[in-house]
Scaffold this active site. Structure first.
Site, PDB file in Angstrom:
ATOM      1  N   GLY A  54       0.840  -1.195   0.000  1.00 46.69           N
ATOM      2  CA  GLY A  54       0.000   0.000   0.000  1.00 46.69           C
ATOM      3  C   GLY A  54       0.869   1.236   0.000  1.00 46.69           C
ATOM      4  O   GLY A  54       2.056   1.158   0.326  1.00 46.69           O
ATOM      5  N   CYS A  81       5.153  -6.290   1.575  1.00 37.22           N
ATOM      6  CA  CYS A  81       5.541  -4.874   1.548  1.00 37.22           C
ATOM      7  C   CYS A  81       4.907  -4.095   2.719  1.00 37.22           C
ATOM      8  O   CYS A  81       5.239  -4.342   3.857  1.00 37.22           O
ATOM      9  CB  CYS A  81       5.216  -4.266   0.191  1.00 37.22           C
ATOM     10  SG  CYS A  81       6.068  -2.704  -0.056  1.00 37.22           S
ATOM     11  N   TYR A  82       3.960  -3.201   2.434  1.00 32.83           N
ATOM     12  CA  TYR A  82       3.311  -2.480   3.535  1.00 32.83           C
ATOM     13  C   TYR A  82       2.740  -3.474   4.553  1.00 32.83           C
ATOM     14  O   TYR A  82       2.812  -3.253   5.765  1.00 32.83           O
ATOM     15  CB  TYR A  82       2.182  -1.585   3.002  1.00 32.83           C
ATOM     16  CG  TYR A  82       1.414  -0.877   4.100  1.00 32.83           C
ATOM     17  CD1 TYR A  82       1.917   0.283   4.672  1.00 32.83           C
ATOM     18  CD2 TYR A  82       0.208  -1.389   4.579  1.00 32.83           C
ATOM     19  CE1 TYR A  82       1.235   0.921   5.700  1.00 32.83           C
ATOM     20  CE2 TYR A  82      -0.483  -0.759   5.604  1.00 32.83           C
ATOM     21  CZ  TYR A  82       0.033   0.405   6.163  1.00 32.83           C
ATOM     22  OH  TYR A  82      -0.636   1.033   7.175  1.00 32.83           O
ATOM     23  N   HIS A 167       7.950  -7.984  -3.489  1.00 34.07           N
ATOM     24  CA  HIS A 167       6.667  -8.354  -4.094  1.00 34.07           C
ATOM     25  C   HIS A 167       6.740  -9.691  -4.829  1.00 34.07           C
ATOM     26  O   HIS A 167       7.132  -9.735  -5.994  1.00 34.07           O
ATOM     27  CB  HIS A 167       6.224  -7.265  -5.078  1.00 34.07           C
ATOM     28  CG  HIS A 167       5.818  -6.008  -4.393  1.00 34.07           C
ATOM     29  ND1 HIS A 167       4.530  -5.784  -3.945  1.00 34.07           N
ATOM     30  CD2 HIS A 167       6.533  -4.915  -4.042  1.00 34.07           C
ATOM     31  CE1 HIS A 167       4.468  -4.600  -3.368  1.00 34.07           C
ATOM     32  NE2 HIS A 167       5.670  -4.054  -3.396  1.00 34.07           N
ATOM     33  N   GLU A 169       4.394 -11.306  -6.027  1.00 30.13           N
ATOM     34  CA  GLU A 169       3.338 -11.418  -7.050  1.00 30.13           C
ATOM     35  C   GLU A 169       3.754 -10.882  -8.418  1.00 30.13           C
ATOM     36  O   GLU A 169       3.109 -11.172  -9.414  1.00 30.13           O
ATOM     37  CB  GLU A 169       2.066 -10.701  -6.573  1.00 30.13           C
ATOM     38  CG  GLU A 169       2.128  -9.175  -6.508  1.00 30.13           C
ATOM     39  CD  GLU A 169       2.778  -8.632  -5.235  1.00 30.13           C
ATOM     40  OE1 GLU A 169       3.483  -9.387  -4.551  1.00 30.13           O
ATOM     41  OE2 GLU A 169       2.572  -7.440  -4.934  1.00 30.13           O
ATOM     42  N   ASP A 225     -19.030 -11.901 -21.427  1.00 30.93           N
ATOM     43  CA  ASP A 225     -19.613 -12.112 -20.101  1.00 30.93           C
ATOM     44  C   ASP A 225     -21.058 -12.596 -20.172  1.00 30.93           C
ATOM     45  O   ASP A 225     -21.432 -13.576 -19.517  1.00 30.93           O
ATOM     46  CB  ASP A 225     -19.528 -10.827 -19.268  1.00 30.93           C
ATOM     47  CG  ASP A 225     -18.099 -10.326 -19.146  1.00 30.93           C
ATOM     48  OD1 ASP A 225     -17.172 -11.134 -19.375  1.00 30.93           O
ATOM     49  OD2 ASP A 225     -17.907  -9.135 -18.840  1.00 30.93           O
ATOM     50  N   LYS A 365     -11.731 -11.756 -15.553  1.00 31.64           N
ATOM     51  CA  LYS A 365     -12.037 -11.944 -16.975  1.00 31.64           C
ATOM     52  C   LYS A 365     -11.455 -13.235 -17.551  1.00 31.64           C
ATOM     53  O   LYS A 365     -12.137 -13.954 -18.274  1.00 31.64           O
ATOM     54  CB  LYS A 365     -11.491 -10.742 -17.764  1.00 31.64           C
ATOM     55  CG  LYS A 365     -11.972 -10.686 -19.184  1.00 31.64           C
ATOM     56  CD  LYS A 365     -13.369 -10.130 -19.225  1.00 31.64           C
ATOM     57  CE  LYS A 365     -13.904  -9.977 -20.622  1.00 31.64           C
ATOM     58  NZ  LYS A 365     -15.150  -9.205 -20.612  1.00 31.64           N
TER      59      LYS A 365
END
Ligand code: XMP
Length: 509
Positions: A54, A81-82, A167, A169, A225, A365
């Site tokens: 963040g 991180c944060y 990070h 990710e 969708d 998605k």
């Protein structure tokens, strides 16, 4: 009950990416605000909790926090991180603010930890911080360090709390996915029950049970969708579902026919194709202002849908193709109206129904696409690029006529064919032709021509909020251009749009 991991959102830029990675590792997860009450968190019965990064500092007056009770739930926690700094701060360690931050790819040394199982002792990680942990909370040990960051990772194995300053990710962290996998499978004991096959089976059973012998209605736009949502519900309840597709005459070449073939002929769906081309063209005649065009198309769409829905009478459920990003991003505030968007999401008001069914509400998605494939839908439906509700109505600049639509359809079709032939379809977010209202002089076979200009647009984007123009190879653009001027009547010039968004938008109107 499926296994759930909660990703607690502290506003970092990679938050959705964390959720995506966890789902890709076959574990269901939800992104929830950091202010979510502890009771609600407990009620979700998570097998693991991840704190995101963040932009704040734990020292600020407005620092985002979590209820400290979260550390006593006995559920494994991974702070990123944060999130790592917050863990240190809340559990009695110290966080310091460095004069200069650590950004980019940095070499890290990993020690023994379940999170780093199977990793080499050294590797590159992605750092993006100024604050960092300077003193460990009681019971914690350091599990990774870098030249500038003595606590690049820490853990308390007894409490099963883990934290990384970098990070995992992002793709720039080597073995980052393995670290997340270790957390999910080794620390949280996940079994990996989130697969699209299981999802389909679970949803079909759920919808069947819910609907029973009642009636369901769905507005199909031809988009991914609504197509996937309708197919899923159809698999569950068959003929109890009626789909309405409004053909406003503003679709691309062959699209309406494709919808008929796939859903009506192929799947045997109860599909009403409302042919309203004539009505739309009449209402749009002489209208040149983009916003007016959008409003007319939106309004007439509802009129036609309403008329068809009335014929069916009262239904019990209305299906909508809402997806997860719509859910997390909804509730946005008072930004300026750039374009009045039209999509099939605004229909509830005009239908007499009891409840909405949103079978894709939890999905990103690409998960929706995976479900589409799982349901056996063809690639051209599942991989369809985004297409605006008002269709070609906003790609014919100025007044819309049947002839102009026909011209645009042919040009757009050639463009799509050539992009596919060059193997670029999967690499471009969105590409389409625009029929401008500019006419210019040309020469063809010694004759003067005075014809329309077609503009080609192609953009790269992640979420359509910002976009960069795609650097399509000149040879491909050249091939598209010569085919369009040779094969499409009334066009003698082709230009390529090289503006990004902002300042331009993706569509021209
Ligand atoms: P703009 O032109 O605003 O478009 O940069 C961003 C994305 O949204 C699509 N778009 C629409 N989608 N209804 C939709 O469902 C609409 O009215 C609409 N207008 C634009 C556009 O194609 C792009 O992907």
């Amino acid at each position: 009950m499926k296994e759930t991991v909660l990703v607690i959102d502290f506003g970092g830029q990679y938050n959705q990416l964390i959720a995506r990675r966890v789902r890709d590792l076959n574990v269901y997860c939800e992104l929830i605000p950091c202010g979510t009450p502890l009771e609600k968190i407990k009620a979700k019965n998570p097998i693991g909790i991840i704190f995101t990064g963040g932009p704040n500092s734990v020292f600020g007056a407005d620092a985002l926090k979590v209820d400290e009770g979260i550390y006593t739930l006995g559920v494994p926690v991974l702070g990123i991180c944060y999130g790592a700094q917050l863990i240190a701060h809340q559990l009695g360690g110290k966080v310091r603010s460095a004069a200069v931050g650590e950004y980019g790819q940095v070499k890290a040394v990993y020690k023994k930890s379940v999170i780093f199982d199977g990793l080499p002792e050294e590797g590159v990680c992605w750092m993006s911080h100024t604050d960092s942990v300077s003193e460990l909370p009681d019971g914690f040990e350091i599990t990774a360090f870098t030249a500038d960051c003595p606590v690049a990772a820490m853990q308390n194995t007894q409490k099963r709390i883990y934290a990384v300053q970098f990070h995992p990710e992002v793709a720039h962290t080597q073995n980052g996915t393995l670290m997340l996998k270790n957390f999910l499978y080794k620390a949280c004991g996940a079994s990996g029950d989130w697969t699209m096959k299981d999802f389909v089976a679970r949803k079909v059973a759920e919808i069947r049970e819910k609907v029973g012998d009642k009636k369901v209605l769905c507005a199909m736009s031809g988009g991914v969708d609504s197509a996937v949502a309708a197919t899923l519900v159809h698999r569950a309840v068959g003929d109890r579902l009626t789909c309405v597709y409004v053909d406003h005459g503003l679709m691309r070449k062959n699209e309406t026919e494709e919808v008929r073939q796939v859903f009506k002929d192929g799947l045997g769906m109860n599909l009403i194709l409302a042919d309203a081309e004539e009505l739309f063209l009449r209402k749009l005649a002489g209208v040149t202002d983009p916003e007016s065009k959008r409003k007319i198309i939106g309004r007439e769409f509802i009129t036609v849908f309403e008329r068809e829905a009335e014929k069916i009478g009262k239904v019990d459920y209305l299906v909508q193709g809402t997806i997860y990003p719509d859910v997390i991003e909804s509730g946005s505030g008072d930004s300026a109206v750039i374009k009045s968007h039209h999509n099939v999401g605004g229909l509830p008001d005009v239908v007499d129904f009891e409840e909405i069914i949103e079978p894709l509400r939890d999905l990103f998605k690409d998960e929706v696409r995976a479900v589409g494939f799982e349901l056996g839908l063809p690639e051209q439906v599942v991989m369809r690029q985004p297409f605006p509700g008002p269709g070609l109505g906003i790609r014919v600049i100025g007044e819309i006529t049947k002839e102009k639509l026909e011209t645009l359809r042919e040009a757009d079709f050639i463009y799509r064919e050539e992009i596919a032939k060059a193997g670029l379809s999967g690499q471009i977010w969105q590409y389409f032709a625009v029929l401008t209202d500019t006419r210019s002089v040309g020469v063809m076979g010694d004759m003067r021509t005075y014809d329309y200009t077609v503009a080609l647009r192609a953009v790269l984007s992640v979420d359509a909020m910002t976009a960069d123009w795609a650097k399509i190879p000149y040879e491909v653009l050249g091939a598209v251009s010569s085919r369009i001027v040779n094969e499409v009547r009334n066009v003698n010039r082709v230009v390529y749009d090289i503006t990004s968004k902002p300042p331009a938008t993706i569509e021209w109107e």
